[in-house]
Design an enzyme around this catalytic site. Structure first.
Site, short mmCIF file in Angstrom:
data_model
loop_
_atom_site.label_atom_id
_atom_site.label_comp_id
_atom_site.label_asym_id
_atom_site.label_seq_id
_atom_site.Cartn_x
_atom_site.Cartn_y
_atom_site.Cartn_z
N HIS A 153 2.28 8.65 5.07
CA HIS A 153 1.38 9.73 5.47
C HIS A 153 1.96 10.49 6.67
O HIS A 153 1.83 11.71 6.77
CB HIS A 153 0.01 9.18 5.86
CG HIS A 153 -0.91 8.90 4.71
ND1 HIS A 153 -1.32 9.88 3.83
CD2 HIS A 153 -1.50 7.75 4.31
CE1 HIS A 153 -2.14 9.35 2.93
NE2 HIS A 153 -2.26 8.05 3.19
N ARG A 162 -15.78 3.86 2.62
CA ARG A 162 -14.81 3.00 3.29
C ARG A 162 -14.84 3.13 4.81
O ARG A 162 -14.32 2.27 5.52
CB ARG A 162 -13.40 3.33 2.78
CG ARG A 162 -12.97 4.76 3.05
CD ARG A 162 -11.61 5.08 2.48
NE ARG A 162 -10.54 4.39 3.20
CZ ARG A 162 -9.25 4.45 2.86
NH1 ARG A 162 -8.88 5.15 1.80
NH2 ARG A 162 -8.35 3.81 3.57
N ASP A 197 -10.13 -2.28 6.71
CA ASP A 197 -9.57 -1.16 5.98
C ASP A 197 -9.80 -1.37 4.48
O ASP A 197 -10.16 -2.46 4.02
CB ASP A 197 -8.08 -1.04 6.30
CG ASP A 197 -7.53 0.36 6.04
OD1 ASP A 197 -8.32 1.27 5.75
OD2 ASP A 197 -6.29 0.52 6.11
N ASP A 221 2.13 2.78 3.40
CA ASP A 221 1.30 3.97 3.17
C ASP A 221 1.12 4.79 4.44
O ASP A 221 1.30 6.01 4.43
CB ASP A 221 -0.06 3.50 2.64
CG ASP A 221 -1.11 4.59 2.65
OD1 ASP A 221 -1.21 5.34 1.66
OD2 ASP A 221 -1.86 4.68 3.65
N LYS A 222 0.79 4.13 5.53
CA LYS A 222 0.45 4.87 6.75
C LYS A 222 1.66 5.62 7.31
O LYS A 222 1.51 6.73 7.82
CB LYS A 222 -0.16 3.90 7.77
CG LYS A 222 -1.46 3.27 7.25
CD LYS A 222 -2.06 2.29 8.24
CE LYS A 222 -3.16 1.48 7.59
NZ LYS A 222 -4.20 2.26 6.90
N SER A 272 -7.09 4.34 -1.54
CA SER A 272 -6.98 2.89 -1.55
C SER A 272 -8.30 2.19 -1.82
O SER A 272 -8.31 1.05 -2.31
CB SER A 272 -6.41 2.40 -0.21
OG SER A 272 -5.09 2.86 -0.02
N ASP A 292 0.84 -1.20 0.00
CA ASP A 292 0.00 0.00 0.00
C ASP A 292 0.88 1.25 0.00
O ASP A 292 1.72 1.44 0.87
CB ASP A 292 -0.90 0.00 1.23
CG ASP A 292 -2.08 0.94 1.09
OD1 ASP A 292 -1.88 2.11 0.71
OD2 ASP A 292 -3.22 0.51 1.35
N THR A 349 -8.15 -1.79 1.52
CA THR A 349 -7.60 -2.80 0.62
C THR A 349 -8.14 -4.20 0.88
O THR A 349 -8.55 -4.89 -0.06
CB THR A 349 -6.06 -2.77 0.66
OG1 THR A 349 -5.62 -1.45 0.28
CG2 THR A 349 -5.46 -3.78 -0.29
N ASP A 387 -1.17 -0.11 -4.68
CA ASP A 387 -2.47 0.47 -5.03
C ASP A 387 -2.32 1.89 -5.58
O ASP A 387 -3.10 2.32 -6.41
CB ASP A 387 -3.41 0.45 -3.83
CG ASP A 387 -2.80 1.04 -2.57
OD1 ASP A 387 -1.59 1.36 -2.57
OD2 ASP A 387 -3.52 1.16 -1.58
N HIS A 388 -1.28 2.58 -5.13
CA HIS A 388 -1.01 3.95 -5.59
C HIS A 388 0.38 4.34 -5.14
O HIS A 388 0.99 3.66 -4.31
CB HIS A 388 -2.04 4.93 -5.02
CG HIS A 388 -2.15 4.87 -3.52
ND1 HIS A 388 -1.18 5.40 -2.68
CD2 HIS A 388 -3.08 4.32 -2.70
CE1 HIS A 388 -1.53 5.18 -1.43
NE2 HIS A 388 -2.67 4.53 -1.40
N GLU A 429 -1.41 -7.90 1.99
CA GLU A 429 -1.17 -6.45 1.94
C GLU A 429 -0.17 -6.01 3.01
O GLU A 429 -0.34 -6.30 4.19
CB GLU A 429 -2.47 -5.68 2.15
CG GLU A 429 -2.26 -4.16 2.07
CD GLU A 429 -3.35 -3.33 2.70
OE1 GLU A 429 -3.42 -2.12 2.38
OE2 GLU A 429 -4.12 -3.86 3.52
N HIS A 432 -1.09 11.00 -1.17
CA HIS A 432 -0.81 10.10 -2.28
C HIS A 432 -0.41 10.94 -3.50
O HIS A 432 -0.69 12.14 -3.56
CB HIS A 432 -2.06 9.31 -2.68
CG HIS A 432 -2.64 8.49 -1.58
ND1 HIS A 432 -3.87 7.86 -1.68
CD2 HIS A 432 -2.16 8.17 -0.34
CE1 HIS A 432 -4.12 7.20 -0.57
NE2 HIS A 432 -3.10 7.38 0.27
#
Length: 462
Positions: free
Chosen positions: A343, A174, A161, A339-340, A109, A60, A163, A381-382, A334, A425
């Site tokens: 961020h 989501r 979550d 990702d987290k 996501s 992610d 994904t 995913d991105h 995953e 992102h």
């Protein structure tokens, strides 16, 4: 002098021969460059055919910058991660859409996961439903279940979550993760005749293996319907689930006919493996990452151990099928907190989670080496915010200087939002790599929704 015209059959023969020759060259170059373990593996990856199993690995937020950062820090600039060793590598675009179908260039996501899970692009925040009409779209996991495949999902995020949610639920937003979280999904509530929260839907699907965090969502009480008054965990037990909460219980759990496995290893997201100083405005002093997070409880299973156990459970589940013995499995794994931590502008947390994900990639590739009828795909995913910049650069946002395992300094910059805000992102294309039946489909620049077709074709889900 005019050239003689070729017949249609002769023209097709020449084109086919040219493609074959180009493919042979590509395989030779790829293998020689060390991107695959062998020429034979590369040649097999260009084959079509049916896959017995599919393992889909999602990092992610794992764009090329995040991969490069983890590579540089852990194995060196000239080293190679496990995810670098796939025989075939391409890229895919990740954009979402607005309700009218026009492109939304930076996805979240939920929309991106819905893209590969259903083959249909949707709006940011939506889970496996159409962008304009908000209708549920069948997912690759649902199609696999109907064909008798064993199915599983493993994550370091909450199991509710975005994904993991895209595989076994359909939600307008989501955020509707548990029965108490349904404010943005009124039509999805059981009281309104909907399927309920993401947690309720996930266990109702009786996915064979669900491993991750998010116990807080499953501790919420069901508000309507058959299981009213029970927690979602109690609902899961009624549906036959064996529930495990730590590494010891996960190792001990057995595959039992009609009894899927639900692993809940943290109240929220699974704590990260590495820690360090977050990036700061004006930068940080050069730092080494702490590779053992004191805030990660003992007994928390690592992602590669979860992936390995999931594969063993899914293999055993095949033997319990009614008329579908040996059908195979579909598993998604995953690495969520790349990702987290991106961020949060936390380079050590981010690198540690990328390294943990890379170990799960090795588990999948090792399995495929013994089971060549397994399609293994790794992608993201991105993309995300981190960028490696020159040491002399003075980024206007947040930055940190790391001391790599090679003993060199490396500066990473986070500047997709103002300091103090969550980093964002980005809309760039991301890597997709594969091996096994139908792996050739990832070559070139494709669309995220094409991954749905790749898996569907590999498993013959028609």
């Amino acid at each position: 002098m005019a050239r003689p015209r070729l017949s249609g059959s002769r023209r097709r023969l020449i084109i086919a021969s040219s493609v074959a020759a180009a493919t042979a060259v590509a395989v030779t170059v790829t293998a020689t460059a060390g991107a695959s373990d062998s020429k034979d593996q590369a040649r097999r990856a260009i084959q079509g055919g049916k896959a017995k199993n599919v393992i889909l690995l999602i990092g992610d937020g794992m764009g090329d910058s995040e991969i490069t950062l983890a590579r540089d820090y852990t194995v060196g600039a000239n080293g190679r991660l496990n995810m670098d060793k796939f025989p075939l590598t391409g890229a895919y675009t990740t954009y979402a859409v607005h309700a009218d179908g026009t492109p939304d260039y930076v996805t979240d996501s939920a929309a991106s996961g819905s893209g590969w899970a259903t083959g249909v692009k949707t709006v940011n925040g939506r889970i496996s439903k159409t962008p304009g009409t908000d209708k549920a779209v069948p997912t690759i996991l649902e199609l696999a279940q109907k064909k008798g495949y064993a199915t599983g999902s493993v994550t370091t995020a909450e199991l509710t979550d975005a994904t993991p949610a895209v595989l076994a639920s359909h939600a307008t937003d989501r955020s509707c993760q548990g029965p108490a979280d349904m404010a943005k999904c009124p039509a999805d509530t059981i009281a309104k005749g909907g399927p309920g929260s993401i947690a309720e839907q996930s266990v109702n699907h009786k996915v064979d293996v669900l491993l991750g965090g998010g116990k807080q969502r499953f501790d919420q009480k069901v508000t309507d319907g058959k299981y009213k008054g029970l927690t979602v965990s109690e609902q899961a037990k009624k549906l036959g689930y064996q529930i495990v909460t730590n590494d010891g219980e996960l190792k001990a759990v057995k595959s039992v006919k009609g009894k899927p496995v639900l692993g809940l290893f943290a109240p929220g997201n699974v704590p990260v493996e590495w820690t360090g100083k977050a990036a700061a405005k004006g930068g940080t002093d050069p730092q080494r990452c702490t590779t053992s997070n004191p805030g990660r409880p003992a007994g928390t299973p690592a992602l590669d151990d979860q992936a390995s156990k999931a594969i063993k459970l899914l293999e055993a589940k095949q033997k319990h099928g009614k008329g579908n013995k040996g059908q195979g499995f579909f598993l998604q794994v995953e690495g969520a907190s790349i990702d987290k931590q991106d961020h949060a502008a936390d380079p050590c947390g981010q690198i540690g989670e990328t390294a943990a994900f890379d170990r799960a990639v090795k588990v999948a590739r090792d399995y495929a080496a013994k089971h060549p009828d397994t399609l293994v795909v790794t992608t993201a995913d991105h993309a995300h915010t981190s960028q490696i910049v020159p040491l002399e650069a003075q980024p206007p946002g947040l930055s940190s200087t790391l001391v790599t395992d090679e003993g060199q300094q490396l500066k990473v910059n986070y500047s997709t939002n103002t300091p103090g805000q969550s980093q964002e992102h980005t809309g760039t294309q991301v890597r997709i790599a594969a091996q096994g039946p139908q792996a050739y489909r990832v070559l070139g620049v494709t669309n995220q929704t094409d991954l749905f077709t790749t898996v569907r074709e590999a498993l013959r889900l028609r």
